[in-house]
Scaffold this active site. Structure first.
Site, PDB file in Angstrom:
ATOM      1  N   ASP A  46      28.002  40.865  42.627  1.00 28.46           N
ATOM      2  CA  ASP A  46      28.450  42.150  42.079  1.00 28.46           C
ATOM      3  C   ASP A  46      28.223  42.179  40.565  1.00 28.46           C
ATOM      4  O   ASP A  46      28.460  43.196  39.912  1.00 28.46           O
ATOM      5  CB  ASP A  46      29.906  42.459  42.457  1.00 28.46           C
ATOM      6  CG  ASP A  46      30.896  41.451  41.921  1.00 28.46           C
ATOM      7  OD1 ASP A  46      30.474  40.409  41.363  1.00 28.46           O
ATOM      8  OD2 ASP A  46      32.119  41.682  42.064  1.00 28.46           O
ATOM      9  N   SER A  47      27.676  41.074  40.028  1.00 33.05           N
ATOM     10  CA  SER A  47      27.193  41.079  38.637  1.00 33.05           C
ATOM     11  C   SER A  47      26.104  42.130  38.451  1.00 33.05           C
ATOM     12  O   SER A  47      25.737  42.446  37.324  1.00 33.05           O
ATOM     13  CB  SER A  47      26.645  39.703  38.258  1.00 33.05           C
ATOM     14  OG  SER A  47      25.703  39.259  39.214  1.00 33.05           O
ATOM     15  N   GLU A 117      36.159  36.608  45.798  1.00 31.61           N
ATOM     16  CA  GLU A 117      36.859  35.960  44.685  1.00 31.61           C
ATOM     17  C   GLU A 117      38.338  35.792  45.020  1.00 31.61           C
ATOM     18  O   GLU A 117      38.945  36.698  45.588  1.00 31.61           O
ATOM     19  CB  GLU A 117      36.735  36.825  43.419  1.00 31.61           C
ATOM     20  CG  GLU A 117      35.313  37.004  42.950  1.00 31.61           C
ATOM     21  CD  GLU A 117      35.208  37.859  41.686  1.00 31.61           C
ATOM     22  OE1 GLU A 117      36.266  38.210  41.097  1.00 31.61           O
ATOM     23  OE2 GLU A 117      34.080  38.169  41.292  1.00 31.61           O
ATOM     24  N   GLU A 184      33.363  29.032  38.601  1.00 29.21           N
ATOM     25  CA  GLU A 184      32.779  29.704  37.434  1.00 29.21           C
ATOM     26  C   GLU A 184      33.611  29.426  36.183  1.00 29.21           C
ATOM     27  O   GLU A 184      34.839  29.620  36.196  1.00 29.21           O
ATOM     28  CB  GLU A 184      32.704  31.221  37.701  1.00 29.21           C
ATOM     29  CG  GLU A 184      32.128  31.996  36.522  1.00 29.21           C
ATOM     30  CD  GLU A 184      31.720  33.426  36.857  1.00 29.21           C
ATOM     31  OE1 GLU A 184      31.801  33.830  38.030  1.00 29.21           O
ATOM     32  OE2 GLU A 184      31.315  34.135  35.912  1.00 29.21           O
TER      33      GLU A 184
END
Ligand code: KIV
Length: 267
Positions: A46-47, A117, A184
């Site tokens: 979704d970046s 996430e 991350e």
């Protein structure tokens, strides 16, 4: 070096200490090239909200946008393991809503797995997906969809409480059935501890050298934005310069009447 063919190879690669290479991808042209280059796994992250759409965060990204890009990437890379990100609020409302959304992604994109996430708050979501035969990649550390809760895009797990919570969440995701885990922006020592304590492979971005694989955003590794230079990033190309130079030359040649030349015209 063996090629990663299916979900079982994630575990095999970890067991045999062969690092897993993953990059994000959003379109047909780069998907084709990435497959030709032999990348193990493509992530439609979704970046894309940041690097394709120019939003400041990933929060505005919709399920339809993810499906649109994942379906395109699958066409460009039909033989590469494909993971699609679940966007903000597509797995938060209820299990019923989540299953409907995830069913759409799997049916409409040809993805092999989905990524979401979060930790303990999403245990039931991970379990429900796995029960429905949808493989889940977890994501801990800096989880960009939670940027407003975290207070920024910063390294996570530096203080003892957060370190302990991340370790517990990683174990919980493994127990819930996740087949791999993205870490991350995590201190190298913590990422190493998590990687060594889990059976499933970890895939790091800004998480140092000891995760079981690495992932980068394709635009970042290709250097499309000269303003973006975080410490964890290595740019393998300077596309910003290459693209600007090419467009500048084209622009000049059109204006000077040099393009098209005789060789570019039809008889
Ligand atoms: O959205 C994304 O690109 C990601 C990677 C940074 C892991 O989640």
């Amino acid at each position: 070096m063996q090629r990663l063919k299916n979900i079982n190879d994630f575990q095999k690669f970890k067991n045999e200490k062969q690092p897993i290479s993953m990059i994000t991808c959003y379109d047909f042209a780069f998907a084709r090239l990435a497959e030709q280059a032999g990348i193990d796994c493509l992530l439609v992250g979704d970046s894309l909200g940041n690097v394709v759409a120019g939003y400041g965060t990933t929060i505005p990204v919709t399920l339809d946008q993810m499906i649109y890009h994942a379906e395109i990437v699958r066409r460009g890379a039909p033989n590469t393991f494909l993971v699609c990100d679940l966007p903000f609020m597509s797995y938060h409302v209820s299990i019923e809503d989540t299953m409907r959304n995830c069913g759409r992604v799997m049916k409409e994109t040809g993805s092999n797995a989905l990524k979401l996430e979060g930790g303990r708050d999403f245990r039931n979501v991970v379990e429900a997906l796995v029960k429905a035969s949808i493989p889940v990649m977890g994501h801990l550390g800096l989880t960009p969809q939670s940027v407003h809760k975290l207070g920024g895009f910063t390294v996570q797990g530096r203080d003892e409480d957060k370190r302990r919570i991340m370790l517990e969440d990683a174990k919980m995701l493994e127990d819930a059935g996740a087949f791999s885990l993205v870490l991350e922006m995590v201190p190298e020592a913590l990422a190493r501890e998590i990687s060594e304590s889990l059976t499933i492979p970890t895939i790091g971005i800004g998480a140092g050298r000891y995760t079981d694989g690495q992932v980068l955003v394709i635009n970042d590794l290709l250097g499309t934005d000269e303003r973006y230079n975080p410490k964890y990033l290595k740019k393998y190309a300077n596309l910003a310069k290459i693209v600007k130079d090419a467009i500048t030359r084209y622009d000049a040649e059109v204006k000077e009447g040099k393009f098209p030349g005789e060789e570019n015209t039809f008889k």
